[in-house]
Design an enzyme around this catalytic site. Structure first.
Site, PDB file in Angstrom:
ATOM      1  N   GLY A  30      -9.186 -11.640  -3.389  1.00 22.14           N
ATOM      2  CA  GLY A  30      -9.251 -10.799  -4.581  1.00 22.14           C
ATOM      3  C   GLY A  30      -8.314 -11.161  -5.725  1.00 22.14           C
ATOM      4  O   GLY A  30      -8.251 -12.310  -6.168  1.00 22.14           O
TER       5      GLY A  30
ATOM      6  N   ASP B 192       4.002 -10.596   6.483  1.00 20.64           N
ATOM      7  CA  ASP B 192       3.666  -9.169   6.533  1.00 20.64           C
ATOM      8  C   ASP B 192       4.639  -8.434   5.618  1.00 20.64           C
ATOM      9  O   ASP B 192       5.832  -8.337   5.916  1.00 20.64           O
ATOM     10  CB  ASP B 192       3.788  -8.665   7.982  1.00 20.64           C
TER      11      ASP B 192
ATOM     12  N   TYR C 141      -3.103   6.576  -1.772  1.00 20.45           N
ATOM     13  CA  TYR C 141      -3.120   5.362  -2.594  1.00 20.45           C
ATOM     14  C   TYR C 141      -2.545   5.652  -3.980  1.00 20.45           C
ATOM     15  O   TYR C 141      -1.699   4.908  -4.483  1.00 20.45           O
ATOM     16  CB  TYR C 141      -4.566   4.873  -2.689  1.00 20.45           C
TER      17      TYR C 141
ATOM     18  N   LYS D  10       0.804   4.007  -5.574  1.00 22.24           N
ATOM     19  CA  LYS D  10       0.806   3.263  -6.846  1.00 22.24           C
ATOM     20  C   LYS D  10       1.731   3.933  -7.866  1.00 22.24           C
ATOM     21  O   LYS D  10       2.353   3.262  -8.686  1.00 22.24           O
ATOM     22  CB  LYS D  10      -0.615   3.147  -7.395  1.00 22.24           C
TER      23      LYS D  10
ATOM     24  N   THR E  70     -13.754  -7.232  -6.293  1.00 24.80           N
ATOM     25  CA  THR E  70     -13.057  -7.908  -5.181  1.00 24.80           C
ATOM     26  C   THR E  70     -13.575  -7.335  -3.863  1.00 24.80           C
ATOM     27  O   THR E  70     -14.231  -6.288  -3.854  1.00 24.80           O
ATOM     28  CB  THR E  70     -11.527  -7.644  -5.230  1.00 24.80           C
ATOM     29  N   PRO E  71     -13.226  -7.953  -2.736  1.00 24.33           N
ATOM     30  CA  PRO E  71     -13.640  -7.405  -1.436  1.00 24.33           C
ATOM     31  C   PRO E  71     -13.175  -5.958  -1.237  1.00 24.33           C
ATOM     32  O   PRO E  71     -13.869  -5.157  -0.608  1.00 24.33           O
ATOM     33  CB  PRO E  71     -12.969  -8.353  -0.432  1.00 24.33           C
TER      34      PRO E  71
HETATM   35  N1  LIG Z   1      -9.985  -4.364  -6.817  1.00 23.19           N
HETATM   36  C1  LIG Z   1      -9.690  -3.349  -7.594  1.00 23.19           C
HETATM   37  O1  LIG Z   1     -10.586  -2.732  -8.218  1.00 23.19           O
HETATM   38  C2  LIG Z   1      -8.265  -2.925  -7.781  1.00 23.19           C
HETATM   39  C3  LIG Z   1      -7.981  -2.001  -8.790  1.00 23.19           C
HETATM   40  C4  LIG Z   1      -6.673  -1.582  -8.987  1.00 23.19           C
HETATM   41  C5  LIG Z   1      -5.661  -2.094  -8.191  1.00 23.19           C
HETATM   42  N2  LIG Z   1      -5.934  -2.974  -7.210  1.00 23.19           N
HETATM   43  C6  LIG Z   1      -4.816  -3.481  -6.414  1.00 23.19           C
HETATM   44  O2  LIG Z   1      -4.773  -4.884  -6.466  1.00 23.19           O
HETATM   45  C7  LIG Z   1      -4.224  -5.419  -5.256  1.00 23.19           C
HETATM   46  C8  LIG Z   1      -5.192  -6.421  -4.686  1.00 23.19           C
HETATM   47  O3  LIG Z   1      -6.422  -5.771  -4.404  1.00 23.19           O
HETATM   48  P1  LIG Z   1      -7.773  -6.585  -4.123  1.00 23.19           P
HETATM   49  O4  LIG Z   1      -8.858  -5.816  -4.724  1.00 23.19           O
HETATM   50  O5  LIG Z   1      -7.549  -8.006  -4.469  1.00 23.19           O
HETATM   51  O6  LIG Z   1      -7.851  -6.380  -2.533  1.00 23.19           O
HETATM   52  P2  LIG Z   1      -8.245  -7.391  -1.362  1.00 23.19           P
HETATM   53  O7  LIG Z   1      -8.506  -6.513  -0.187  1.00 23.19           O
HETATM   54  O8  LIG Z   1      -9.282  -8.346  -1.813  1.00 23.19           O
HETATM   55  O9  LIG Z   1      -6.880  -8.197  -1.120  1.00 23.19           O
HETATM   56  C9  LIG Z   1      -5.738  -7.588  -0.585  1.00 23.19           C
HETATM   57  C10 LIG Z   1      -4.941  -8.627   0.194  1.00 23.19           C
HETATM   58  O10 LIG Z   1      -3.754  -7.985   0.703  1.00 23.19           O
HETATM   59  C11 LIG Z   1      -3.519  -8.526   1.997  1.00 23.19           C
HETATM   60  N3  LIG Z   1      -2.675  -7.631   2.789  1.00 23.19           N
HETATM   61  C12 LIG Z   1      -3.007  -6.410   3.310  1.00 23.19           C
HETATM   62  N4  LIG Z   1      -1.972  -5.951   4.045  1.00 23.19           N
HETATM   63  C13 LIG Z   1      -0.981  -6.886   3.995  1.00 23.19           C
HETATM   64  C14 LIG Z   1       0.320  -6.977   4.555  1.00 23.19           C
HETATM   65  N5  LIG Z   1       0.818  -6.013   5.357  1.00 23.19           N
HETATM   66  N6  LIG Z   1       1.078  -8.060   4.278  1.00 23.19           N
HETATM   67  C15 LIG Z   1       0.577  -9.052   3.489  1.00 23.19           C
HETATM   68  N7  LIG Z   1      -0.655  -9.036   2.949  1.00 23.19           N
HETATM   69  C16 LIG Z   1      -1.416  -7.961   3.203  1.00 23.19           C
HETATM   70  C17 LIG Z   1      -4.927  -8.667   2.593  1.00 23.19           C
HETATM   71  O11 LIG Z   1      -4.932  -9.541   3.709  1.00 23.19           O
HETATM   72  C18 LIG Z   1      -5.710  -9.191   1.402  1.00 23.19           C
HETATM   73  O12 LIG Z   1      -5.707 -10.604   1.363  1.00 23.19           O
HETATM   74  C19 LIG Z   1      -3.968  -4.212  -4.356  1.00 23.19           C
HETATM   75  O13 LIG Z   1      -2.613  -3.822  -4.459  1.00 23.19           O
HETATM   76  C20 LIG Z   1      -4.880  -3.142  -4.939  1.00 23.19           C
HETATM   77  O14 LIG Z   1      -4.417  -1.860  -4.652  1.00 23.19           O
HETATM   78  C21 LIG Z   1      -7.231  -3.412  -6.993  1.00 23.19           C
END
Ligand SMILES: NC(=O)c1ccc[n+]([C@@H]2O[C@H](COP(=O)([O-])OP(=O)(O)OC[C@H]3O[C@@H](n4cnc5c(N)ncnc54)[C@H](O)[C@@H]3O)[C@@H](O)[C@H]2O)c1
Length: 257
Positions: free
Chosen positions: A17, A59, A151, A155, A188-189
């Site tokens: 993502g 982690d 969540y 945040k 994203t996933p």
């Molecule tokens: N996609 C959206 O619409 C969106 C919107 C606002 C905020 N966000 C934020 O952006 C960030 C990325 O989200 P995304 O959509 O890319 O999600 P995603 O699920 O595609 O990626 C998240 C990544 O975090 C890793 N992760 C989870 N737990 C972990 C840990 N304990 N240690 C290390 N890595 C860990 C996962 O393995 C994964 O690769 C997050 O903080 C999410 O809250 C996403």
């Protein structure tokens, strides 16, 4: 010369993502990127496709792991210039349905992980008198939402800690900047998984989600790139929204806006 040429960056959550998109973008602009993620299945393969990037299994919930990661990076590369705290997990639940276990799970990755990352990055960055910390927040910390309780709380905590770190750095003359990025819905996933759950349990809300704007991860990566680079030298303690007006229009933006 890239916009972050030779800068050394740790990105958590970089296997997928927004973290992955940012790893690609920073590497394209000359950074050496350490892609830190708990997912050691897809992470190494993704890093292998990016010139200038390496994968490290990490982690974020463990302070000990953070101490070791930051110290290893400084020992291997001589510096740490950029930290993007991007690892995060989401699970939909209102306060009424949030168990202590779910609360701790979401906060362990988001709140604790970001706290430990900031603490150890600051420890080395202040010695260098330079560095940029970027914390991935969300529009959830601006708008909230009935079923996104833990969540949104996590945040919001990250948003607050970002400002506190920026103020401390300015007060103490550390030369370290700390900003947060607040994306709206990004393709994203994580968003796909959330959408599929909503579709199953609440088709009406899923239909509403269909009308909402959805952004491209590279849009967020470009914001992080700006904050990571020296172009944003006067930007400190800011909350940068990347949502094509979703927060000010309550999400009712046509998809083709
Ligand atoms: N996609 C959206 O619409 C969106 C919107 C606002 C905020 N966000 C934020 O952006 C960030 C990325 O989200 P995304 O959509 O890319 O999600 P995603 O699920 O595609 O990626 C998240 C990544 O975090 C890793 N992760 C989870 N737990 C972990 C840990 N304990 N240690 C290390 N890595 C860990 C996962 O393995 C994964 O690769 C997050 O903080 C999410 O809250 C996403």
């Amino acid at each position: 010369m890239g916009r972050v040429e030779n800068k050394v960056a740790i990105i958590t959550g970089a296997a997928s993502g927004l973290g992955l998109a940012t790893a690609k973008r920073l590497a394209e602009e000359g950074a050496k990127v350490i892609m830190a993620d708990i997912n050691a299945e897809s992470g190494p393969a993704e890093a292998a496709k990016i010139e200038g990037a390496v994968f490290v299994k990490h982690d974020v919930t463990s302070e000990q792991a953070w101490e070791a990661l930051v110290d290893n990076v400084v020992s291997d590369y001589g510096t740490l210039d950029i930290l993007l705290n991007c690892a995060g997990i989401v699970q939909l639940a209102s306060i009424e349905d949030t168990s202590e276990e779910l609360w701790r799970k979401i906060n362990a990755v988001g709140t604790d992980g970001t706290f430990f990352g900031c603490k150890h990055a600051l420890r080395v960055m202040k010695q260098q008198a330079s560095g940029s910390i970027i914390n991935m927040c969300s529009t959830a910390s601006i708008q909230g939402g009935p079923n996104i309780f833990a969540y949104a709380a996590s945040k919001s905590a990250i948003r607050g800690m970002t400002k506190s770190i920026a103020c401390l750095s300015t007060q103490q003359g550390y030369g370290v900047r700390c900003n947060s990025v607040h994306p709206g819905n990004m393709s994203t996933p994580m968003l796909d998984a959330m959408y599929n759950i909503v579709l199953e349990y609440d088709p009406e809300t899923a239909a509403e989600m269909d009308k909402m704007w959805v952004g491209n991860p590279v849009d967020v990566a470009n914001m992080v790139l700006f904050l990571a680079s020296d172009e944003s030298v006067s930007v400190n303690g800011a909350a940068m929204v990347v949502d094509n007006t979703a927060t000010i229009t309550e999400g009712a933006v046509p998809r083709h806006g």
